[in-house]
Motif scaffolding. Structure first.
Motif, PDB file in Angstrom:
ATOM      1  N   PHE A 215      68.461  48.643  -8.445  1.00 19.37           N
ATOM      2  CA  PHE A 215      68.608  47.914  -7.352  1.00 19.37           C
ATOM      3  C   PHE A 215      69.114  48.246  -5.814  1.00 19.37           C
ATOM      4  O   PHE A 215      69.979  48.178  -4.951  1.00 19.37           O
ATOM      5  N   PRO A 216      68.598  48.591  -5.394  1.00 22.14           N
ATOM      6  CA  PRO A 216      68.589  49.699  -4.449  1.00 22.14           C
ATOM      7  C   PRO A 216      68.250  48.968  -3.409  1.00 22.14           C
ATOM      8  O   PRO A 216      67.910  47.533  -2.985  1.00 22.14           O
ATOM      9  N   ALA A 217      69.704  48.935  -2.300  1.00 20.91           N
ATOM     10  CA  ALA A 217      69.936  48.354  -0.944  1.00 20.91           C
ATOM     11  C   ALA A 217      68.739  48.750   0.043  1.00 20.91           C
ATOM     12  O   ALA A 217      69.373  47.910   1.215  1.00 20.91           O
ATOM     13  N   SER A 218      69.214  49.306   0.164  1.00 22.98           N
ATOM     14  CA  SER A 218      69.274  50.235   1.939  1.00 22.98           C
ATOM     15  C   SER A 218      67.635  50.794   1.933  1.00 22.98           C
ATOM     16  O   SER A 218      67.299  50.451   3.362  1.00 22.98           O
ATOM     17  N   ALA A 227      63.523  43.571 -14.748  1.00 20.03           N
ATOM     18  CA  ALA A 227      64.849  43.991 -15.809  1.00 20.03           C
ATOM     19  C   ALA A 227      65.164  44.698 -14.675  1.00 20.03           C
ATOM     20  O   ALA A 227      66.508  45.115 -15.135  1.00 20.03           O
ATOM     21  N   SER A 228      65.282  45.846 -13.748  1.00 15.93           N
ATOM     22  CA  SER A 228      65.807  46.650 -13.094  1.00 15.93           C
ATOM     23  C   SER A 228      66.910  45.880 -12.348  1.00 15.93           C
ATOM     24  O   SER A 228      67.929  46.018 -12.197  1.00 15.93           O
ATOM     25  N   ASP A 412      60.301  48.734 -19.270  1.00 12.94           N
ATOM     26  CA  ASP A 412      60.712  49.550 -18.299  1.00 12.94           C
ATOM     27  C   ASP A 412      61.478  49.868 -18.851  1.00 12.94           C
ATOM     28  O   ASP A 412      62.541  50.443 -19.133  1.00 12.94           O
ATOM     29  N   VAL A 413      60.667  51.085 -19.192  1.00 11.96           N
ATOM     30  CA  VAL A 413      61.095  52.664 -20.644  1.00 11.96           C
ATOM     31  C   VAL A 413      62.330  53.517 -19.337  1.00 11.96           C
ATOM     32  O   VAL A 413      63.497  53.383 -20.074  1.00 11.96           O
ATOM     33  N   SER A 414      61.852  53.125 -17.816  1.00 13.23           N
ATOM     34  CA  SER A 414      62.659  54.358 -17.615  1.00 13.23           C
ATOM     35  C   SER A 414      64.720  53.580 -17.376  1.00 13.23           C
ATOM     36  O   SER A 414      65.410  54.104 -17.512  1.00 13.23           O
ATOM     37  N   ILE A 415      64.128  51.623 -17.493  1.00 16.15           N
ATOM     38  CA  ILE A 415      65.617  51.517 -17.129  1.00 16.15           C
ATOM     39  C   ILE A 415      66.268  51.604 -18.756  1.00 16.15           C
ATOM     40  O   ILE A 415      66.995  51.535 -19.069  1.00 16.15           O
TER      41      ILE A 415
END
Length: 490
Positions: A215-218, A227-228, A412-415
């Motif tokens: 969940f990047p903010a930048s 899901a992420s 979302d497999v990566s999550i």
């Protein structure tokens, strides 16, 4: 320099304790504490140390003049008002000038040059310390401190100068000149400091890394799945508590090691069953400051429900602004105001229907009701941290949209893989946000007493455990990138 830097842990702190222990007289120890505190703050810049010293002198001088004007209420009120205006003007000049100028440029096209000055370290915290001091002298809660070096030690003490807790002079005045440092206080303090250091470096920093991944903010969040976003927000929620409470643990521990008793700043806010309860437990020193120096002077809840609501609105606007000079922080403050207003409204309606008014009776809250209240509170503060996280409104709008788009993007497999690989530490972080480990420690102490283990033996066990946490924290620091404390920016 911060509490989680190698230089502080392996250089500054051992040197301080060694020199502090050599000199047994309290006056000498106060000088050592003052000098090391000034050295600690000097790493943030000489000009900021000068600014802090000047502000402390202003607060000290106004405190003496307010006390000297006893019996002249109008003069005392004027002196208090001027001192508060000076402190707020300095805080506002550094913290909010850029925000005001940029908004004027956007709305009026004024073309003002937006200053890019660096914010003095801890200015929001020590400003409130100075305001509380002059206000307490005005209300005759404390006597004015006659010695400027002693007063400066209170203001600049390196334990709490950067991120609090906001320690009031009334809570330190006796121990500034009369405190005990012995084997017990030192072991208790270093135990608390080591737990805080481990909480920061092992748990909080790991949650921060996961939050930035999911969940990047930048760097924008255009490709983030729902899901992420949700799982990333949970990681950020855990990071916020673990990071800030870790700093408070370390500050309280450092104080305890040399004989100070700072009040608790957190009381497991994530187990709260209402939003009001959450704010009774979160950043207690800040909440109590706004209660005692803003809410109550405005009238509190003594002038009816409508006036109480206006007072709360003022408090939450100021709370949002205190946290940062961006619109998302103002929105964040108003967000909590709405929920606290609704809880107060429900309580007000129930009070009107209480026994003695219409004869109805309300049963005590059942366990299912408390569980629902707890789940509701979790949703509120988790969503609130999303608002808090994004200073860019366009990114915030995009982030919030994911919480409403439940129709797609859940496979979302990566999550799922990230959660699987970090499941143990996620569970550990959740448990560390509850009173479980504290209860287990208390229970172990009782059992050792039942088995007639000496107190020295108990403290030796605790110190050994602190040593293990300390070593693990150092290993985590050595093998990871630098993660500053989140509240450094405030």
């Amino acid at each position: 320099m911060t509490f989680s830097s190698m230089f502080f842990i392996l250089g500054f702190l051992p040197a301080f304790f060694l020199i502090y222990k050599i000199f047994p007289k309290q006056s000498s120890r106060n000088i050592i504490l003052l000098l090391f505190s000034m050295l600690f703050y000097l790493f943030g810049g000489l000009r900021f140390l000068i600014l802090l010293t000047v502000e402390a002198f202003v607060g000290w001088a106004f405190g003496l003049q307010i006390e000297k004007a006893a019996g002249k209420k109008r003069l005392q009120s004027s002196l208090l008002a001027v001192s508060v205006l000076i402190f707020l003007a300095i805080l506002g000049g550094f913290k909010y000038t850029g925000f005001i100028f940029s908004n004027l440029n956007q709305t009026l096209g004024t073309g003002l040059t937006v200053p890019s000055a660096v914010l003095p370290l801890g200015i929001s915290f020590y400003t409130f310390k100075l305001i509380s001091y002059t206000a307490d002298v005005y209300h005759e809660r404390v006597y004015a401190q006659k010695s400027f070096p002693v007063f400066l030690t209170y203001v600049i003490c390196f334990h709490t100068i950067l991120q609090g807790p906001i320690v009031r002079y009334a809570d330190m005045r006796r121990e500034l000149n009369n405190r005990i440092m012995d084997r017990r206080t030192f072991s208790e303090g270093m135990y608390r400091f080591s737990l805080g250091l481990a909480k920061k470096t092992i748990l909080a920093d790991h949650m921060g890394t996961l939050a930035d991944q999911m969940f990047p903010a930048s760097r924008g969040i255009a490709a983030v799945s729902p899901a992420s976003a949700i799982l990333g927000s949970i990681c950020f929620t855990l990071q916020m508590y673990l990071d800030f409470s870790a700093y408070s643990d370390m500050a309280i521990g450092l104080g305890r090691a040399v004989g100070f008793h700072y009040k608790e700043n957190f009381n497991y806010p994530y187990i709260a069953a209402s939003v009001k309860d959450f704010w009774r437990r979160w950043h207690i020193s800040l909440s109590s400051f706004f209660r005692d120096y803003v809410y109550i002077p405005l009238g509190g809840n003594r002038r009816g429900f409508a006036r109480q609501t206006l007072n709360l609105l003022a408090v939450w606007l100021l709370t949002g602004l205190w946290h940062g000079a961006d619109w998302n922080f103002i929105l964040w403050g108003l967000y909590y105001f709405v929920f606290i207003f609704l809880e107060n409204l429900i309580a007000h309606i129930r009070k009107g229907n209480a026994p003695g008014n219409d004869g109805t009776r309300h049963a005590a809250s059942s366990i299912p009701v408390r569980i629902l209240g707890h789940l509701y509170t979790i949703l509120v503060f988790n969503f609130g941290w999303v608002i808090f996280r994004f200073t860019d409104f366009r990114q915030l709008k995009t982030a919030l949209a994911y919480f409403l788009n439940w129709s797609s993007g859940w496979q979302d497999v990566s999550i799922l893989l990230t959660v699987k690989n970090n499941l143990f530490i996620l569970i550990l972080c959740v448990l560390a946000s509850t009173p479980l480990f504290s209860a287990l420690s208390h229970r172990a102490e009782i059992r050792m007493q039942e088995k007639r283990v000496s107190k020295n033996g108990f403290y030796a066990v605790r110190l050994a455990f602190a040593g293990i946490c300390f070593v693990l924290a150092i290993c985590a620091l050595a093998g990871a990138t630098y993660h500053p404390f989140l509240y450094n920016q405030f």
